[in-house]
Design a protein around this motif. Structure first.
Motif, short mmCIF file in Angstrom:
data_model
loop_
_atom_site.label_atom_id
_atom_site.label_comp_id
_atom_site.label_asym_id
_atom_site.label_seq_id
_atom_site.Cartn_x
_atom_site.Cartn_y
_atom_site.Cartn_z
N ARG A 231 0.83 -1.20 0.00
CA ARG A 231 0.00 0.00 0.00
C ARG A 231 0.86 1.25 0.00
O ARG A 231 2.02 1.24 0.43
CB ARG A 231 -0.95 0.00 1.20
CG ARG A 231 -1.97 -1.13 1.15
CD ARG A 231 -2.93 -1.04 2.31
NE ARG A 231 -3.93 -2.11 2.24
CZ ARG A 231 -5.08 -2.03 1.60
NH1 ARG A 231 -5.38 -0.92 0.95
NH2 ARG A 231 -5.92 -3.04 1.59
N GLY A 232 0.26 2.32 -0.46
CA GLY A 232 1.01 3.57 -0.60
C GLY A 232 1.52 4.11 0.72
O GLY A 232 2.66 4.57 0.82
N TRP A 233 0.68 4.04 1.78
CA TRP A 233 1.12 4.60 3.06
C TRP A 233 2.31 3.83 3.62
O TRP A 233 3.22 4.43 4.21
CB TRP A 233 -0.04 4.57 4.06
CG TRP A 233 -0.52 3.19 4.43
CD1 TRP A 233 -1.52 2.48 3.86
CD2 TRP A 233 0.01 2.35 5.47
NE1 TRP A 233 -1.67 1.25 4.45
CE2 TRP A 233 -0.74 1.14 5.45
CE3 TRP A 233 1.04 2.49 6.40
CZ2 TRP A 233 -0.49 0.10 6.33
CZ3 TRP A 233 1.30 1.45 7.28
CH2 TRP A 233 0.53 0.27 7.24
N PHE A 234 2.31 2.49 3.40
CA PHE A 234 3.43 1.71 3.93
C PHE A 234 4.70 2.00 3.14
O PHE A 234 5.78 2.17 3.72
CB PHE A 234 3.10 0.22 3.86
CG PHE A 234 4.17 -0.68 4.41
CD1 PHE A 234 4.29 -0.88 5.78
CD2 PHE A 234 5.09 -1.30 3.57
CE1 PHE A 234 5.29 -1.69 6.29
CE2 PHE A 234 6.08 -2.10 4.07
CZ PHE A 234 6.18 -2.30 5.44
N LEU A 235 4.57 2.05 1.80
CA LEU A 235 5.74 2.36 0.98
C LEU A 235 6.26 3.76 1.29
O LEU A 235 7.47 4.00 1.34
CB LEU A 235 5.39 2.23 -0.50
CG LEU A 235 4.98 0.83 -0.96
CD1 LEU A 235 4.60 0.85 -2.44
CD2 LEU A 235 6.11 -0.17 -0.73
N GLY A 236 5.31 4.70 1.52
CA GLY A 236 5.74 6.04 1.91
C GLY A 236 6.46 6.05 3.24
O GLY A 236 7.47 6.75 3.42
N ALA A 237 5.93 5.26 4.20
CA ALA A 237 6.58 5.19 5.51
C ALA A 237 7.97 4.57 5.40
O ALA A 237 8.92 5.04 6.04
CB ALA A 237 5.71 4.38 6.48
N VAL A 238 8.08 3.51 4.60
CA VAL A 238 9.41 2.90 4.41
C VAL A 238 10.37 3.87 3.75
O VAL A 238 11.54 3.99 4.15
CB VAL A 238 9.27 1.61 3.57
CG1 VAL A 238 10.64 1.07 3.17
CG2 VAL A 238 8.51 0.55 4.34
N LEU A 239 9.86 4.59 2.75
CA LEU A 239 10.71 5.58 2.09
C LEU A 239 11.13 6.67 3.07
O LEU A 239 12.30 7.10 3.08
CB LEU A 239 9.95 6.19 0.91
CG LEU A 239 10.75 7.20 0.05
CD1 LEU A 239 11.96 6.53 -0.56
CD2 LEU A 239 9.85 7.77 -1.04
N ALA A 240 10.19 7.11 3.91
CA ALA A 240 10.54 8.13 4.91
C ALA A 240 11.56 7.60 5.91
O ALA A 240 12.51 8.31 6.29
CB ALA A 240 9.28 8.59 5.63
N LEU A 241 11.39 6.35 6.33
CA LEU A 241 12.35 5.76 7.26
C LEU A 241 13.73 5.63 6.62
O LEU A 241 14.76 5.88 7.26
CB LEU A 241 11.86 4.39 7.74
CG LEU A 241 10.68 4.40 8.72
CD1 LEU A 241 10.25 2.97 9.03
CD2 LEU A 241 11.07 5.13 10.00
N CYS A 242 13.75 5.23 5.35
CA CYS A 242 15.04 5.12 4.65
C CYS A 242 15.70 6.49 4.54
O CYS A 242 16.91 6.63 4.75
CB CYS A 242 14.83 4.51 3.26
SG CYS A 242 14.34 2.77 3.27
N ALA A 243 14.88 7.50 4.22
CA ALA A 243 15.44 8.85 4.14
C ALA A 243 15.95 9.30 5.49
O ALA A 243 17.03 9.92 5.61
CB ALA A 243 14.38 9.82 3.61
#
Length: 506
Positions: A231-243
């Motif tokens: 889902r978009g929110w999870f991928l966004g959260a993962v991307l934010a965590l990676c950043a």
């Protein structure tokens, strides 16, 4: 015996007739194809007026009219698009879509392909109850005409709680989408260049049926369950965590680079201070002792001035030894376990050389050049000095063992003698010294254990970590000169003890 009659061409009559029939059929098909194109251009498709029976059957089936574009063509693909709004109240009880096409169809709901078919004599029924939710939806149908006439017939019937009903039928409200448009089935609004569909036939109008030969049901269509990790929110959260992790890594790398540079400058400054102390103060003290010894030779052996000069020389030697210890502690080149072991063994041998105690060394040979932080080795050295001094003053021992070994990321130093021993619980001033040692080491994450009983000697075990990380690496500066009370107003008993050590080791 009868004979067969032959035609003038020499072939039997049956073969001649079958060949003629083939030619006629071929000629008819060619004529029909050509005539069909001519008729299509001369008479474009037009829907007839539906009969009462056709209206009743369409209502019963829940379908509209046959729709297509404004012209027919062989191998023709036509795309239809329509959006509709489902109210939030009342609740959807059932939603079914019936569809067929002449010749082939494929239809989508909200960009998702639902089904396809190719038998225009039958209707296929799809149960879309779970997919029709409140809000705006998009129906998209792609029809393919192989030859002659082409059309699409469909009807979406939505039944609500309470008996209300909503229908989306095939009619001229649909849009025809150009074939060069990409992702047309996902569009939310029609483009300006899209044209309207055209009704080309009603139920019962040739060449189409009034009633289908069958209605083919299909299993209920279920929504696609997207896993949470897609889902978009999870991928966004993962991307934010990676950043965030990348930013923290960059920040830590920058801090590490700054700290490494600061540590290099600090080590360089420590070496400079140690060199200046040794070359300046050390040389001056050595000259002072030499001049005092020369002055003593010029005085009578029983003169009071010579005795005072001797006392001054002893004090100068004690200060010189204390200064050597400070130089050793400050010098960053000595921050290794190997240098610590070598310096400690040398000190113990020199300290006990003027006593009746024999010094025995037991040092692990493979300790290597592990880093040994300044505050740790400094405190451990002072603690071992205290233990050696207590053994020399109170143990009455003949032998003293100094054992040094490495235990993982810790160093273990044992001072053990064969003296008279004592009861630790009944110790007085000695107990205060031992308590001070234990407190000093515990502040740096170390341990001090004492084992003794009357008549069985004494064993003091020190266990210290090699690296000091509980506090900042740069908080050791105020402790560099700790214990060097000879320079900064130490209590008188400590000064006397340092002077005594100078006399015994000079």
């Amino acid at each position: 015996m009868p004979t067969l009659r032959q035609s003038s061409s020499g072939l039997p009559p049956r073969r001649c007739l079958s060949g003629l029939a083939g030619v006629l059929v071929f000629s008819f098909l060619v004529f029909r194809a050509g005539a069909g194109e001519f008729v299509r251009e001369l008479f474009p498709p037009v829907a007839a007026t539906p009969t009462p029976e056709a209206v009743r059957v369409a209502e019963e089936l829940g379908v509209g009219v046959w729709m297509w574009t404004t012209n027919y063509a062989d191998k023709q693909t036509v795309r239809f698009w329509r959006s509709f709004q489902v109210p939030s109240d009342p609740r959807v009880e059932r939603a079914t879509l019936k569809i067929t096409a002449d010749n082939v169809y494929r239809f989508y709901l909200d960009g998702r392909e639902i089904g396809s078919g190719g038998n225009y004599r039958s209707l296929t029924e799809y149960d879309l109850t779970l997919l029709i939710t409140p809000g705006r939806h998009v129906l998209a149908v792609e029809g393919f005409n192989d030859s002659l006439e082409g059309a699409v017939l469909l009807g979406l019937r939505i039944e609500f709680a309470g008996g209300e009903r909503m229908e989306v039928l095939s009619d001229e409200s649909w849009y025809v989408v150009p074939n060069d448009v990409t992702h047309w089935e996902r569009k939310k609004k029609p483009d300006a260049n899209w044209t309207k569909a055209k009704a080309v036939g009603v139920l019962g109008q040739e060449p189409w049926w009034l009633r289908p030969i069958s209605i083919i049901p299909t299993p209920r269509i279920h929504p696609i369950r997207v896993p949470f990790w897609e889902r978009g929110w999870f991928l966004g959260a993962v991307l934010a965590l990676c950043a965030l992790a990348f930013a923290m890594a960059v920040r830590l790398a920058a801090r590490l680079a700054v700290q490494t540079r600061a540590q290099e400058l600090l080590d360089r400054e420590r070496m400079r201070i140690a060199r200046d102390i040794h070359d300046d103060l050390g040389a001056s003290l050595t000259q002072l002792v030499l001049r005092g010894e020369v002055a003593q030779t010029e005085l009578a052996a029983d003169s009071a001035a010579r005795a005072r000069l001797e006392e001054l020389c002893d004090r100068a030697r004690a200060v010189s030894q204390a200064l050597d210890e400070i130089v050793w502690a400050v010098n960053s080149r000595r921050d290794t376990l190997k240098d610590f072991s070598s310096y400690l063994c040398k000190y113990a041998q020199n300290f006990l050389a003027s006593t009746p105690i024999r010094c025995r060394l037991d040092v692990q040979g493979d300790m290597g050049a592990a880093v040994f932080d300044l505050p740790v080795r400094r405190s451990l050295f002072l603690a071992v000095k205290e233990a050696l001094n207590n053994a020399a003053k109170h143990s009455g021992a003949k032998e003293l063992f100094l054992r040094i070994r490495r235990d993982g990321d810790k160093v273990v130093v044992v001072v053990e003698d064969d003296g008279v021993g004592f009861d630790p619980a009944a110790s007085g001033a000695e107990g205060n010294g031992l308590a001070n040692m234990s407190e000093r080491l515990s502040e740096l994450g170390g341990e001090c254990h004492l084992f003794s009983r009357p008549g069985a000697g004494c064993r003091v075990e020190f266990r210290m970590p090699l690296l000091y990380s509980r506090r900042g690496r740069f908080r050791w500066l105020p402790r560099v000169f700790e214990g060097r009370q000879a320079f900064n107003g130490a209590p008188e008993p400590d000064r006397a003890r340092n002077a005594a050590r100078g006399r015994t080791t000079g």
